[in-house]
Write a protein that holds these residues in place. Sequence first.
Motif, mmCIF file in Angstrom:
data_model
loop_
_atom_site.group_PDB
_atom_site.id
_atom_site.type_symbol
_atom_site.label_atom_id
_atom_site.label_comp_id
_atom_site.label_asym_id
_atom_site.label_seq_id
_atom_site.Cartn_x
_atom_site.Cartn_y
_atom_site.Cartn_z
ATOM 1 N N GLU A 1 0.807 -1.215 0.000
ATOM 2 C CA GLU A 1 0.000 0.000 0.000
ATOM 3 C C GLU A 1 0.837 1.261 0.000
ATOM 4 O OE1 GLU A 1 -2.715 -0.206 3.224
ATOM 5 O OE2 GLU A 1 -3.711 -2.030 2.534
ATOM 6 N N GLY A 2 2.164 1.144 0.050
ATOM 7 C CA GLY A 2 3.008 2.334 0.032
ATOM 8 C C GLY A 2 3.110 2.935 -1.360
ATOM 9 N N SER A 3 3.677 4.126 -1.415
ATOM 10 C CA SER A 3 3.790 4.814 -2.705
ATOM 11 C C SER A 3 4.908 4.211 -3.567
ATOM 12 C CB SER A 3 4.055 6.306 -2.481
ATOM 13 O OG SER A 3 5.241 6.475 -1.704
ATOM 14 N N ARG A 4 6.040 3.908 -2.947
ATOM 15 C CA ARG A 4 7.159 3.305 -3.677
ATOM 16 C C ARG A 4 7.736 2.185 -2.830
ATOM 17 N NH1 ARG A 4 8.753 3.540 -8.827
ATOM 18 N NH2 ARG A 4 10.956 3.658 -8.285
ATOM 19 N N ARG A 5 7.770 1.037 -3.394
ATOM 20 C CA ARG A 5 8.250 -0.114 -2.648
ATOM 21 C C ARG A 5 9.693 -0.418 -3.024
ATOM 22 N NH1 ARG A 5 5.034 -5.664 -1.663
ATOM 23 N NH2 ARG A 5 6.667 -6.813 -0.593
ATOM 24 N N GLU A 6 10.437 -0.890 -2.005
ATOM 25 C CA GLU A 6 11.848 -1.210 -2.250
ATOM 26 C C GLU A 6 11.989 -2.277 -3.324
ATOM 27 O OE1 GLU A 6 15.734 -2.999 0.137
ATOM 28 O OE2 GLU A 6 13.861 -2.580 1.203
ATOM 29 N N MET B 1 -6.568 -3.133 -6.480
ATOM 30 C CA MET B 1 -6.268 -3.666 -5.154
ATOM 31 C C MET B 1 -6.419 -2.592 -4.079
ATOM 32 S SD MET B 1 -5.550 -6.917 -5.353
ATOM 33 C CE MET B 1 -4.678 -7.191 -3.816
ATOM 34 N N GLN B 2 -6.015 -1.365 -4.391
ATOM 35 C CA GLN B 2 -6.158 -0.271 -3.428
ATOM 36 C C GLN B 2 -7.630 0.024 -3.142
ATOM 37 O OE1 GLN B 2 -3.923 2.855 -5.308
ATOM 38 N NE2 GLN B 2 -1.964 2.219 -4.399
ATOM 39 N N LEU B 3 -8.466 0.023 -4.198
ATOM 40 C CA LEU B 3 -9.897 0.286 -4.000
ATOM 41 C C LEU B 3 -10.553 -0.826 -3.199
ATOM 42 C CD1 LEU B 3 -10.828 1.632 -7.570
ATOM 43 C CD2 LEU B 3 -10.573 2.953 -5.460
ATOM 44 N N VAL B 4 -10.175 -2.074 -3.506
ATOM 45 C CA VAL B 4 -10.740 -3.198 -2.755
ATOM 46 C C VAL B 4 -10.326 -3.119 -1.289
ATOM 47 C CG1 VAL B 4 -10.667 -5.707 -2.478
ATOM 48 C CG2 VAL B 4 -10.917 -4.710 -4.754
ATOM 49 N N SER B 5 -9.056 -2.758 -1.040
ATOM 50 C CA SER B 5 -8.573 -2.640 0.335
ATOM 51 C C SER B 5 -9.292 -1.522 1.082
ATOM 52 C CB SER B 5 -7.057 -2.397 0.326
ATOM 53 O OG SER B 5 -6.562 -2.258 1.634
ATOM 54 N N GLN B 6 -9.516 -0.389 0.389
ATOM 55 C CA GLN B 6 -10.237 0.725 1.021
ATOM 56 C C GLN B 6 -11.669 0.321 1.366
ATOM 57 O OE1 GLN B 6 -9.938 4.043 -1.653
ATOM 58 N NE2 GLN B 6 -7.704 4.195 -1.456
ATOM 59 N N ALA B 7 -12.312 -0.380 0.431
ATOM 60 C CA ALA B 7 -13.690 -0.821 0.686
ATOM 61 C C ALA B 7 -13.735 -1.810 1.849
ATOM 62 C CB ALA B 7 -14.272 -1.451 -0.580
ATOM 63 N N HIS B 8 -12.743 -2.697 1.928
ATOM 64 C CA HIS B 8 -12.718 -3.668 3.019
ATOM 65 C C HIS B 8 -12.519 -2.977 4.360
ATOM 66 C CE1 HIS B 8 -10.901 -6.807 5.618
ATOM 67 N NE2 HIS B 8 -11.751 -7.604 4.981
ATOM 68 N N ARG B 9 -11.630 -1.979 4.405
ATOM 69 C CA ARG B 9 -11.424 -1.249 5.672
ATOM 70 C C ARG B 9 -12.675 -0.478 6.080
ATOM 71 N NH1 ARG B 9 -6.265 -0.108 3.434
ATOM 72 N NH2 ARG B 9 -7.012 1.951 2.769
ATOM 73 N N ALA B 10 -13.337 0.117 5.083
ATOM 74 C CA ALA B 10 -14.557 0.864 5.397
ATOM 75 C C ALA B 10 -15.651 -0.058 5.916
ATOM 76 C CB ALA B 10 -15.037 1.603 4.141
ATOM 77 N N ALA B 11 -15.772 -1.242 5.308
ATOM 78 C CA ALA B 11 -16.786 -2.190 5.771
ATOM 79 C C ALA B 11 -16.449 -2.709 7.158
ATOM 80 C CB ALA B 11 -16.889 -3.349 4.772
ATOM 81 N N THR B 12 -15.160 -2.947 7.414
ATOM 82 C CA THR B 12 -14.747 -3.426 8.747
ATOM 83 C C THR B 12 -15.050 -2.393 9.824
ATOM 84 O OG1 THR B 12 -12.968 -4.701 7.710
ATOM 85 C CG2 THR B 12 -12.798 -4.310 10.066
ATOM 86 N N ALA B 13 -14.890 -1.104 9.476
ATOM 87 C CA ALA B 13 -15.143 -0.040 10.459
ATOM 88 C C ALA B 13 -16.614 0.050 10.840
ATOM 89 C CB ALA B 13 -14.664 1.296 9.898
ATOM 90 N N LEU B 14 -17.516 -0.437 9.963
ATOM 91 C CA LEU B 14 -18.957 -0.353 10.232
ATOM 92 C C LEU B 14 -19.485 -1.523 11.032
ATOM 93 C CD1 LEU B 14 -20.224 0.956 6.775
ATOM 94 C CD2 LEU B 14 -19.959 2.255 8.889
#
Length: 495
Positions: free
Chosen positions: A227-232, A334-347
């Motif tokens: 999820e970082g901007s630039r990965r090693e 993948m970022q959108l799916v992860s954001q949606a999963h976090r939002a659903a978990t918060a609810l």
Amino acid sequence: MSEASTVAQFQDLKRSREAAGWKLLGADTAPLICTCLLGLFPATGSRQVSAAALHAKLDLLLESLRAAGVEPSQPAQGYAADWVANGWLRRDFPQGAQEEHYSLTVAAGSALRVVEGWRPSVTDTTGSLRMESRLASVRSLMRQLDQLTDDNPQARLASLYAEKAAIEYRIQETEAGRMVSIDEDRAAEWAREIIGQADQLQGDFDRVRDQFEVIHLDLRKRLLQHEGSRRELVEQLLDGIDIIRETDAGRAFQAFWNLLMDASEVTIFEETAHALANRSFAAKLSFDERLALETLKARLLAQATDVHEVRGRFVSGLHAYVRSREYAQQRRIMQLVSQAHRAATALIGHVRANEEIGFNFDRTSAAVRSLSQWSLHDPAVSAVATRIEDHVPELASPEELRLMVLRAEVDMRAIKTNVREYLGAMGHASTGDFLKAYPATQGLGTVLGYLQLTIRHGKAEKDSELLQWVGMDGELRAAWAPRYTVTKECIDAIK
């Protein structure tokens, strides 16, 4: 064995029972399957077989079994498809191949080696000799391990002096004509042990190749899930670092590859194998065993090269992937799916599963229609008949030719080989000379390739020349082009 280790062993064996190798040994038709696979992939044969060759050879094997009273239940194509589905055959499309190729999987190779080990020996003497050769191998490894792990200088020196004394004694005995050799039966069994260990080494190659595939997929997964901007890892890939080589499997294979590429070691290895295959004891080996012994280096090198190319393709594929639009799109998904999963978990705990939230979600669907409702496209309907006009050859500029070459995928390696060969024989040539001596296998692309080399390395003449070649459609073509002459002194520059 402790209770915990007993349970762990049981769980491991239970999981192995579902693996492809164990399923092959437990299949009702295992004798037929193993016989066919051993016939399709002998120890001295190729590790990959084209689809057409495999089906043809499998047909012959099944026909031989029918003649012996065995009735196969499927044709060759059906068996091949089943064996792929069960994980006993791998189906690939090698780079540059015209059709699919089949190869044994690691599980099937291991199972076949077990089956070969179960086959009874010719005599009891052979079995005892095999035990003796394996015991000698174990003793040799134990002595080496003892010497290499002993940090006591006096003990190591004593061992080295003992080896020196033994070598000097053998030298004296040999000089006196008193050479001690093992009997032919024992030598033949040692040779079989060498061949058996080499077969196991080839199985190790297959496992390393499979590990590379797993590592390759894991790297892609890690690239997408970060999820970082630039990965090693991305930075290393973009900098050209071989990430797969840095893994445990990569380092192990690289060590063997370096040994296999050592010219002195390979020469000694090849000469020793050839000498052993031609010794008197080799008469006690079967033809396949003698062939396996003499071609041992070639087979190991061929399979190691295949693994090396697989690793190279994975690395170059990763380099291209991180630069591609596909990577950016999949990463965004993948970022959108992860954001949606976090939002659903918060609810969770705030919104009930059956609570109305005022949002309708339209599921995606596809319209299903009968094939008879589709109308196929007929190119002949939209084809326009036009009269073919004759084109007068015109003088083309070098810049236009250079741009055309850049847009074409021309086999420059073959063209350069032809140019160096012709210059070495004749001393000088022009583009037209090359076209007269060698066919234009890629039509205009070949012509442009020769022009590129003569323009880059040759000297411009005052006149022009008419280039003639047969196109890829079999038609004779011609074009005027500036004349450039290349001399023998340019051979080293044409690489």
